[in-house]
Design an enzyme around this catalytic site. Sequence first.
Site, PDB file in Angstrom:
ATOM      1  N   SER A 137      43.922-102.575 -19.959  1.00 12.55           N
ATOM      2  CA  SER A 137      42.654-101.820 -19.851  1.00 12.55           C
ATOM      3  C   SER A 137      42.267-101.191 -21.192  1.00 12.55           C
ATOM      4  CB  SER A 137      42.739-100.751 -18.759  1.00 12.55           C
ATOM      5  OG  SER A 137      43.936-100.013 -18.842  1.00 12.55           O
ATOM      6  N   HIS A 184      48.373-105.283 -13.335  1.00 14.86           N
ATOM      7  CA  HIS A 184      48.056-104.011 -14.011  1.00 14.86           C
ATOM      8  C   HIS A 184      47.748-102.962 -12.933  1.00 14.86           C
ATOM      9  CE1 HIS A 184      46.969-101.377 -17.217  1.00 14.86           C
ATOM     10  NE2 HIS A 184      45.798-101.864 -17.575  1.00 14.86           N
ATOM     11  N   HIS A 228      57.994-103.714 -16.364  1.00 14.61           N
ATOM     12  CA  HIS A 228      56.995-103.257 -17.336  1.00 14.61           C
ATOM     13  C   HIS A 228      57.091-104.109 -18.594  1.00 14.61           C
ATOM     14  CE1 HIS A 228      54.502-100.620 -19.799  1.00 14.61           C
ATOM     15  NE2 HIS A 228      54.036-100.188 -18.642  1.00 14.61           N
ATOM     16  N   ARG A 285      56.121 -91.333 -15.691  1.00 18.23           N
ATOM     17  CA  ARG A 285      55.010 -91.030 -14.783  1.00 18.23           C
ATOM     18  C   ARG A 285      55.472 -91.161 -13.327  1.00 18.23           C
ATOM     19  NH1 ARG A 285      50.828 -95.295 -17.182  1.00 18.23           N
ATOM     20  NH2 ARG A 285      52.720 -96.527 -16.890  1.00 18.23           N
ATOM     21  N   ASP A 319      53.023 -97.125 -10.727  1.00 13.31           N
ATOM     22  CA  ASP A 319      52.366 -97.535  -9.481  1.00 13.31           C
ATOM     23  C   ASP A 319      53.278 -97.475  -8.267  1.00 13.31           C
ATOM     24  OD1 ASP A 319      49.910 -98.049 -10.697  1.00 13.31           O
ATOM     25  OD2 ASP A 319      50.586-100.016 -11.368  1.00 13.31           O
TER      26      ASP A 319
HETATM   27  N1  NMX Z   1      59.268-108.590  -9.466  1.00 11.75           N
HETATM   28  C1  NMX Z   1      59.624-109.890  -9.623  1.00 11.75           C
HETATM   29  N2  NMX Z   1      59.604-110.538 -10.788  1.00 11.75           N
HETATM   30  C2  NMX Z   1      59.266-109.835 -11.878  1.00 11.75           C
HETATM   31  C3  NMX Z   1      58.925-108.470 -11.816  1.00 11.75           C
HETATM   32  C4  NMX Z   1      58.926-107.852 -10.548  1.00 11.75           C
HETATM   33  N3  NMX Z   1      58.565-106.586 -10.371  1.00 11.75           N
HETATM   34  N4  NMX Z   1      58.623-108.036 -13.048  1.00 11.75           N
HETATM   35  C5  NMX Z   1      58.758-109.101 -13.880  1.00 11.75           C
HETATM   36  N5  NMX Z   1      59.136-110.183 -13.156  1.00 11.75           N
HETATM   37  C6  NMX Z   1      59.292-111.546 -13.637  1.00 11.75           C
HETATM   38  C7  NMX Z   1      57.994-112.007 -14.268  1.00 11.75           C
HETATM   39  O1  NMX Z   1      57.074-112.442 -13.254  1.00 11.75           O
HETATM   40  C8  NMX Z   1      58.472-113.093 -15.180  1.00 11.75           C
HETATM   41  O2  NMX Z   1      58.715-114.246 -14.381  1.00 11.75           O
HETATM   42  P1  NMX Z   1      58.457-115.719 -14.969  1.00 11.75           P
HETATM   43  O3  NMX Z   1      59.449-115.873 -16.104  1.00 11.75           O
HETATM   44  O4  NMX Z   1      58.714-116.606 -13.805  1.00 11.75           O
HETATM   45  O5  NMX Z   1      57.046-115.740 -15.449  1.00 11.75           O
HETATM   46  C9  NMX Z   1      59.810-112.556 -15.658  1.00 11.75           C
HETATM   47  O6  NMX Z   1      60.216-111.577 -14.687  1.00 11.75           O
HETATM   48  C10 NMX Z   1      59.750-111.893 -17.023  1.00 11.75           C
HETATM   49  O7  NMX Z   1      58.748-110.890 -16.995  1.00 11.75           O
HETATM   50  P2  NMX Z   1      58.919-109.578 -17.900  1.00 11.75           P
HETATM   51  O8  NMX Z   1      58.973-110.017 -19.325  1.00 11.75           O
HETATM   52  O9  NMX Z   1      60.002-108.711 -17.408  1.00 11.75           O
HETATM   53  O10 NMX Z   1      57.561-108.793 -17.585  1.00 11.75           O
HETATM   54  P3  NMX Z   1      56.136-108.962 -18.245  1.00 11.75           P
HETATM   55  O11 NMX Z   1      56.091-108.159 -19.490  1.00 11.75           O
HETATM   56  O12 NMX Z   1      55.746-110.400 -18.370  1.00 11.75           O
HETATM   57  O13 NMX Z   1      55.187-108.325 -17.126  1.00 11.75           O
HETATM   58  C11 NMX Z   1      54.682-106.728 -15.430  1.00 11.75           C
HETATM   59  C12 NMX Z   1      55.198-106.946 -16.858  1.00 11.75           C
HETATM   60  C13 NMX Z   1      54.453-105.260 -15.186  1.00 11.75           C
HETATM   61  C14 NMX Z   1      53.352-107.469 -15.287  1.00 11.75           C
HETATM   62  C15 NMX Z   1      55.728-107.306 -14.443  1.00 11.75           C
HETATM   63  O14 NMX Z   1      56.926-106.551 -14.520  1.00 11.75           O
HETATM   64  C16 NMX Z   1      55.227-107.314 -13.003  1.00 11.75           C
HETATM   65  O15 NMX Z   1      54.591-108.295 -12.598  1.00 11.75           O
HETATM   66  N6  NMX Z   1      55.504-106.229 -12.213  1.00 11.75           N
HETATM   67  C17 NMX Z   1      54.979-106.118 -10.873  1.00 11.75           C
HETATM   68  C18 NMX Z   1      53.510-105.713 -10.910  1.00 11.75           C
HETATM   69  C19 NMX Z   1      53.350-104.285 -11.381  1.00 11.75           C
HETATM   70  O16 NMX Z   1      54.052-103.387 -10.956  1.00 11.75           O
HETATM   71  N7  NMX Z   1      52.374-104.061 -12.273  1.00 11.75           N
HETATM   72  C20 NMX Z   1      52.027-102.709 -12.707  1.00 11.75           C
HETATM   73  C21 NMX Z   1      52.344-102.420 -14.165  1.00 11.75           C
HETATM   74  C22 NMX Z   1      51.988-101.013 -14.527  1.00 11.75           C
HETATM   75  N8  NMX Z   1      50.543-100.814 -14.501  1.00 11.75           N
HETATM   76  O17 NMX Z   1      50.086 -99.926 -13.859  1.00 11.75           O
HETATM   77  O18 NMX Z   1      49.794-101.509 -15.170  1.00 11.75           O
HETATM   78  C1  MLT Z   2      49.523 -98.791 -18.128  1.00  8.61           C
HETATM   79  O1  MLT Z   2      49.547 -97.617 -17.792  1.00  8.61           O
HETATM   80  O2  MLT Z   2      48.603 -99.255 -18.823  1.00  8.61           O
HETATM   81  C2  MLT Z   2      50.582 -99.703 -17.608  1.00  8.61           C
HETATM   82  O3  MLT Z   2      51.812 -99.059 -17.501  1.00  8.61           O
HETATM   83  C3  MLT Z   2      50.667-101.032 -18.300  1.00  8.61           C
HETATM   84  C4  MLT Z   2      51.086-101.063 -19.738  1.00  8.61           C
HETATM   85  O4  MLT Z   2      51.366-100.064 -20.387  1.00  8.61           O
HETATM   86  O5  MLT Z   2      51.165-102.209 -20.247  1.00  8.61           O
END
Ligand code: NMX
Ligand code: MLT
Length: 454
Positions: free
Chosen positions: A255, A285, A332, A341, A387
């Site tokens: 964002s 996100h 994350h 948070r 979240d």
């Molecule tokens: N559950 C299952 N698999 C996960 C999760 C999770 N919570 N988090 C990461 N992975 C997987 C991810 O999908 C990826 O799989 P693949 O290799 O098959 O593509 C692998 O682990 C490596 O990902 P990471 O490098 O650990 O994470 P990345 O930096 O790519 O993504 C998030 C970060 C936050 C997008 C990821 O952890 C996620 O999808 N979390 C669940 C959604 C979430 O909670 N999002 C909110 C973030 C905070 N916000 O408010 O923005």
């Molecule tokens: C945020 O607050 O923007 C989320 O934790 C995602 C991020 O920092 O990448």
Amino acid sequence: MAPVAEKTDERRSATVSNLKAKLLEKIQAHRPRITKLVKEQGKIVIDNVTIDQCIGGARDVRCLVTDISYLDPLEGIRFRGKTIPETFAALPKVPGSEYPYVEAHWFFLMTGDVPTKEEALAIAEDFKSRAQVPQYVFDVLRAMPRDTHPMTMFSAAIVSMQRESLFAKRYSEGMKKTEYWDPMYEDCTNLMAKLPEIAAYIYRMKFKGDTPIASNPKLDLGGNFAHMMGFPKPYDDVARMYFILHSDHESGNVSAHATHLVASTLSDAYFALSAGINGLAGPLHGLANQEVLSWIQDVFKQLGGKLPTEEELKKFLWDTLNSGKVIPGYGHAVLRKTDPRYVSQMEFCQKNLPDYPMFKLVNMIYKVAPDILREHGKAKNPWPNVDAQSGVIQWYYGLTEYDFYTVLFGVGRALGVLANITWDRALGYALERPKSVTTDMLEKWAAEGGRKLA
Ligand code: NMX
Ligand code: MLT
């Protein structure tokens, strides 16, 4: 003394609050640092990029600058150098409330200075003088099908106000680059002052039988938001806490980055914030907070409304992962520990709703999910993010329409991203335009052991 061209052109805001004058002082002190870095030290290397970073979303590549917040992977966010508990302790509190004025946080993010109570109140007055939402915004919202997602409505409302942009007007008249920050600041403040009412209007129109509640100008931003949403105390404090916690997370999150990227074309704040809100609407996100709630509801549904045993919960988590879904609220891109948070909201729950079954379930998940994610072996960070906890608090206080949760995130996030784009224009940050390459090139450089740098 400030050159004449840099005197603020909106006298109203200068007389009501000293924020703009302070901001100008800070900007003038900061500009020579950027000039020196670019002119004298611009070719010093601070990072390099690997193929997996190029394909993998530029994780950890240092190529953005902001002084408004910094995210340490192990410590979590600092706003203007202060941790979350330090920020809450330092900012002036609303009388009778445990949390600070959101308006004080705006001042703090913009200037890096903790405002006095009088300065916070002056911002509150300034916001009030800018808060009236044009009728056409409500007309736009009412013209949309009622089942439109609240984030679509929020984004559309923001971009619909683009005709109000002072930056766009001044740009078309021809203004100097050193003046850009001034109408940008005006647009950002005008927007920030209106967002709570727009958000509350969407909520009441969509979910509460189309019964908007008029703003109460006697209240501070958090108090007025709670009033317009129709929730009694202590929801005012929930709103203050929530907006401050979600305000900023350095500049690389989607964002903030989308807002910055769009603003870098000299698009105004209305275009830029709408873009940022669109990025926030993705399930990886900001939408994760609604996903967490629907997922938690599924746990309760599947188990007939009772709390699961640890074994039942573990099975539910594995079923989620084995069906190819992520555990929402966990993981994350930067953090490598529990999000402070999350901790801050957990402490709020421990104090205010310790026996609430949904909070108990969130704690149970916290106990088992990290080990399961480690065993699953994919997520680099097995710990919860913001979240994982936020929806529970909303639900407890009666905001059960979880489609709306990301709008709350959006109102909070606006504080940080709008402060950032004001500074972007103040420091003359460039059009953002990274270089792309082809897969053939990557394969060639891989075979050669790396791209030969001149
Ligand atoms: N559950 C299952 N698999 C996960 C999760 C999770 N919570 N988090 C990461 N992975 C997987 C991810 O999908 C990826 O799989 P693949 O290799 O098959 O593509 C692998 O682990 C490596 O990902 P990471 O490098 O650990 O994470 P990345 O930096 O790519 O993504 C998030 C970060 C936050 C997008 C990821 O952890 C996620 O999808 N979390 C669940 C959604 C979430 O909670 N999002 C909110 C973030 C905070 N916000 O408010 O923005
Ligand atoms: C945020 O607050 O923007 C989320 O934790 C995602 C991020 O920092 O990448």
